[in-house]
Design a protein around this motif. Structure first.
Motif, PDB file in Angstrom:
ATOM      1  N   GLY A 277       0.783  -1.233   0.000  1.00 13.67           N
ATOM      2  CA  GLY A 277       0.000   0.000   0.000  1.00 13.67           C
ATOM      3  C   GLY A 277       0.806   1.269   0.000  1.00 13.67           C
ATOM      4  N   CYS A 278       2.121   1.176  -0.255  1.00  8.44           N
ATOM      5  CA  CYS A 278       2.944   2.385  -0.275  1.00  8.44           C
ATOM      6  C   CYS A 278       2.933   2.986  -1.674  1.00  8.44           C
ATOM      7  CB  CYS A 278       4.373   2.072   0.147  1.00  8.44           C
ATOM      8  SG  CYS A 278       5.451   3.516   0.176  1.00  8.44           S
ATOM      9  N   GLU A 279       2.413   4.192  -1.778  1.00 12.34           N
ATOM     10  CA  GLU A 279       2.351   4.859  -3.081  1.00 12.34           C
ATOM     11  C   GLU A 279       3.775   5.117  -3.577  1.00 12.34           C
ATOM     12  OE1 GLU A 279       0.315   8.835  -5.137  1.00 12.34           O
ATOM     13  OE2 GLU A 279       0.243   8.512  -2.981  1.00 12.34           O
ATOM     14  N   GLY A 280       3.990   4.818  -4.843  1.00 15.41           N
ATOM     15  CA  GLY A 280       5.312   5.003  -5.420  1.00 15.41           C
ATOM     16  C   GLY A 280       6.065   3.705  -5.627  1.00 15.41           C
ATOM     17  N   PHE A 281       5.566   2.604  -5.059  1.00 14.75           N
ATOM     18  CA  PHE A 281       6.254   1.319  -5.199  1.00 14.75           C
ATOM     19  C   PHE A 281       5.256   0.219  -5.559  1.00 14.75           C
ATOM     20  CE2 PHE A 281       9.216   3.691  -2.587  1.00 14.75           C
ATOM     21  CZ  PHE A 281      10.450   3.310  -3.095  1.00 14.75           C
ATOM     22  N   ARG A 287       6.200 -10.234  -2.202  1.00 19.65           N
ATOM     23  CA  ARG A 287       6.448  -8.973  -1.479  1.00 19.65           C
ATOM     24  C   ARG A 287       7.889  -8.864  -0.978  1.00 19.65           C
ATOM     25  NH1 ARG A 287       1.541 -10.852  -0.168  1.00 19.65           N
ATOM     26  NH2 ARG A 287       2.267 -11.900   1.719  1.00 19.65           N
ATOM     27  N   ASP A 288       8.826  -9.538  -1.688  1.00 17.19           N
ATOM     28  CA  ASP A 288      10.232  -9.380  -1.340  1.00 17.19           C
ATOM     29  C   ASP A 288      10.983  -8.539  -2.379  1.00 17.19           C
ATOM     30  OD1 ASP A 288      10.082 -11.182  -3.404  1.00 17.19           O
ATOM     31  OD2 ASP A 288      11.386 -12.693  -2.496  1.00 17.19           O
ATOM     32  N   MET A 289      10.286  -8.145  -3.428  1.00 16.38           N
ATOM     33  CA  MET A 289      10.885  -7.302  -4.459  1.00 16.38           C
ATOM     34  C   MET A 289      10.020  -6.057  -4.650  1.00 16.38           C
ATOM     35  SD  MET A 289      11.924  -8.213  -8.406  1.00 16.38           S
ATOM     36  CE  MET A 289      12.841  -9.654  -7.871  1.00 16.38           C
ATOM     37  N   ALA A 290      10.665  -4.900  -4.694  1.00 18.50           N
ATOM     38  CA  ALA A 290       9.951  -3.625  -4.829  1.00 18.50           C
ATOM     39  C   ALA A 290      10.455  -2.891  -6.062  1.00 18.50           C
ATOM     40  CB  ALA A 290      10.144  -2.775  -3.588  1.00 18.50           C
ATOM     41  N   LEU A 291       9.526  -2.319  -6.812  1.00 23.92           N
ATOM     42  CA  LEU A 291       9.847  -1.546  -8.008  1.00 23.92           C
ATOM     43  C   LEU A 291       9.368  -0.116  -7.818  1.00 23.92           C
ATOM     44  CD1 LEU A 291      10.658  -1.177 -11.024  1.00 23.92           C
ATOM     45  CD2 LEU A 291       8.330  -1.934 -11.610  1.00 23.92           C
ATOM     46  N   ARG A 292      10.280   0.832  -7.950  1.00 23.31           N
ATOM     47  CA  ARG A 292       9.896   2.247  -7.905  1.00 23.31           C
ATOM     48  C   ARG A 292       9.181   2.577  -9.202  1.00 23.31           C
ATOM     49  NH1 ARG A 292       8.081   6.699  -7.596  1.00 23.31           N
ATOM     50  NH2 ARG A 292       9.109   8.574  -6.780  1.00 23.31           N
ATOM     51  N   VAL A 429      14.292   8.562  -5.772  1.00 18.81           N
ATOM     52  CA  VAL A 429      13.636   9.753  -6.314  1.00 18.81           C
ATOM     53  C   VAL A 429      13.033   9.463  -7.680  1.00 18.81           C
ATOM     54  CG1 VAL A 429      13.994  12.133  -7.060  1.00 18.81           C
ATOM     55  CG2 VAL A 429      15.162  11.273  -5.011  1.00 18.81           C
ATOM     56  N   TYR A 430      13.771   8.735  -8.509  1.00 18.12           N
ATOM     57  CA  TYR A 430      13.330   8.495  -9.880  1.00 18.12           C
ATOM     58  C   TYR A 430      12.874   7.034 -10.056  1.00 18.12           C
ATOM     59  CZ  TYR A 430      15.624  12.944 -10.712  1.00 18.12           C
ATOM     60  OH  TYR A 430      15.994  14.259 -10.655  1.00 18.12           O
ATOM     61  N   PRO A 431      11.943   6.790 -10.999  1.00 13.46           N
ATOM     62  CA  PRO A 431      11.439   5.422 -11.216  1.00 13.46           C
ATOM     63  C   PRO A 431      12.466   4.532 -11.899  1.00 13.46           C
ATOM     64  CG  PRO A 431      10.484   6.924 -12.828  1.00 13.46           C
ATOM     65  CD  PRO A 431      11.258   7.782 -11.860  1.00 13.46           C
ATOM     66  N   GLY A 432      12.163   3.223 -11.905  1.00 12.78           N
ATOM     67  CA  GLY A 432      13.017   2.253 -12.591  1.00 12.78           C
ATOM     68  C   GLY A 432      13.860   1.409 -11.661  1.00 12.78           C
ATOM     69  N   TRP A 433      13.981   1.822 -10.387  1.00 13.44           N
ATOM     70  CA  TRP A 433      14.775   1.044  -9.440  1.00 13.44           C
ATOM     71  C   TRP A 433      13.983  -0.180  -8.973  1.00 13.44           C
ATOM     72  CZ3 TRP A 433      19.793   2.246  -8.117  1.00 13.44           C
ATOM     73  CH2 TRP A 433      20.251   3.507  -8.504  1.00 13.44           C
ATOM     74  N   LYS A 434      14.642  -1.315  -9.002  1.00 16.14           N
ATOM     75  CA  LYS A 434      14.013  -2.551  -8.538  1.00 16.14           C
ATOM     76  C   LYS A 434      14.965  -3.243  -7.573  1.00 16.14           C
ATOM     77  CE  LYS A 434      11.813  -5.209 -11.485  1.00 16.14           C
ATOM     78  NZ  LYS A 434      11.551  -6.231 -12.531  1.00 16.14           N
TER      79      LYS A 434
END
Length: 438
Positions: A277-281, A287-292, A429-434
């Motif tokens: 539920g975190c906006e931005g990810f 739920r062990d991998m997060a993508l910005r 800050v910027y998208p694309g990070w995983k």
């Protein structure tokens, strides 16, 4: 009175001897059990090796026979082709000669009739003579000499058998033990760290192959192939036994070595999870991998629970990267602070995407390599002292080790109160990070 004491001492000594005898018996029985297991391993592996050898050589014989039969068919077909192609011109020549013989016989019969008639049948003699001139009795077809036509033969290399014999007698080997064995199984949250080592100093390994399976399935699957001698197997169910085995490929070889003796391991630690539920990810199913993602929000994504404890290793692996920013952060903290947009704050330790290390919001002079795709950042911590009387200003000290690439930073992190477990988090800050956490 003295006699009673002596009897009591003797009784006590007898009881102690009985207990010692029981312990001795138990130890001997355990050693017998270990000996039986060793004997079982030898006999079962010998039976399995015999079966492997028999199946392999039977398969080789079948394949060799098939290859020889196929080669024989090819050579026989080549003989048939050459024979047919070479015979055809001779057949054509034979037909031409046989036609000439038939023509000559017919001409002979006509000539004999004409001659018998003599001068009385001048017309027949004239016709015969004219026909003989048309046939061109002095023109004979060419017949090839024996050296001009094929003379088929089989060219066979008698050294093939000697070559094959040498290869066969050098084919295969028997090893009394595999060249690689599993050395250590260490539980990780949602995974198991597997370490292995060579036990044959003469074996030069080029790469290793690790497999695992649940004990209930016995169906091994590849989980790692590469040059490293350790690997964290993820997505392991807690409190479930898994079997692990490893083999190696020798330098310059195509085949794999025999498998190591399978080792059983399990983890009691549940997997690390990011909070939902975190906006931005965006999160993976586990739920062990997060993508910005592309959301404009740039807050911190925290773990679901404070699951990082002393003595564990926490690893962040970058599966993909976006544009870097000095405000980026990957690290641990005492508690979430949703109003902050980075872990570069009080009660937190983190590393930025450019390799800068922050402790309680202050940048250290030591710096680690920049974070890139495929790189891993690990956090190790241990309690240095619990202190006493925190109300009197004593500190809670954690020894922190942050590693990235081939470098590490070691420092003591002072907290104003004890902390049994930490949250982990990240912000970009910027998208694309995983980032994958384990």
């Amino acid at each position: 009175m003295m006699e009673i004491e002596v009897q009591t001492d003797l009784l006590q000594e007898a009881k102690e001897s009985i207990e010692a005898a029981k312990s001795y018996k138990d130890e001997l029985e355990q050693r017998l059990q270990g000996l039986n297991q060793a004997r079982k391993q030898i006999t079962e592996s010998a039976v399995q090796t015999r079966d492997v050898l028999k199946n392999h050589f039977n398969d080789l014989k079948a394949r060799l026979t098939k290859l020889l039969d196929e080669r024989l068919v090819m050579l026989l077909q080549e003989v048939d082709k050459i024979e047919q192609e070479s015979i055809k011109p001779l057949d054509d020549c034979q037909k031409l000669i046989e036609h000439g013989v038939n023509t000559a016989e017919e001409l002979l019969r006509e000539g004999e009739v004409a001659v018998c008639c003599g001068t009385a049948q001048e017309e027949k003699l004239g016709n015969f003579t004219k026909k003989a001139l048309q046939i061109q009795l002095d023109s004979l077809p060419e017949v090839p000499s024996l050296v001009e036509v094929p003379c088929l033969s089989a060219q066979l290399d008698e050294s093939l058998l000697s070559f094959v014999k040498d290869r066969i007698f050098s084919h295969g080997a028997i090893a009394s033990r595999p060249p690689v064995q599993i050395d250590e199984l260490t539980e990780r949250p949602g995974g198991i760290l597997v370490r292995w080592c060579k036990v044959d100093d003469d074996f030069v390994a080029q790469e290793y192959r690790l497999q695992f399976c649940k004990n209930s399935t016995c169906q091994f699957d590849d989980v790692y192939i590469g040059p490293d001698t350790e690997f964290v197997v993820l997505h392991i169910d807690p409190n479930v036994d898994y079997m692990f085995r490893v083999c190696a490929r020798g330098e310059g070889r195509m085949e794999w070595s025999p498998w190591s003796i399978p080792q059983s391991g399990y983890t009691t630690l549940t997997a690390h999870e990011w909070i939902t539920g975190c906006e931005g990810f965006s999160l993976s199913s586990r739920r062990d991998m997060a993508l910005r993602n592309d959301s404009p929000s740039s807050g911190v994504l925290y773990s679901k629970e404070p699951t990082y404890t002393s003595g564990q290793t926490l690893t962040f692996r970058m599966e993909a990267t976006g544009l870097p920013d000095k405000r980026d952060s990957i690290g641990v903290c005492v508690e979430p602070q949703n109003e902050c947009d980075s872990l570069q704050r009080d009660k937190a330790v983190c590393i930025s995407s450019n390799g800068a290390v922050f402790v309680n919001g202050k940048e250290m002079t030591n710096q680690l390599p920049c974070v890139s795709t495929g790189s891993s950042v690990t956090f190790d911590m241990e309690v240095v002292n619990l202190g006493s009387g925190f109300s009197d200003g004593a500190s809670f000290k954690l020894r922190m080790i942050i590693s990235s690439g081939n470098r590490e930073v070691v420092f003591d992190w002072l907290l104003d109160q004890p902390c049994e477990a930490l949250y982990f988090g990240c912000s970009f800050v910027y998208p694309g990070w995983k980032v994958l956490v384990f």
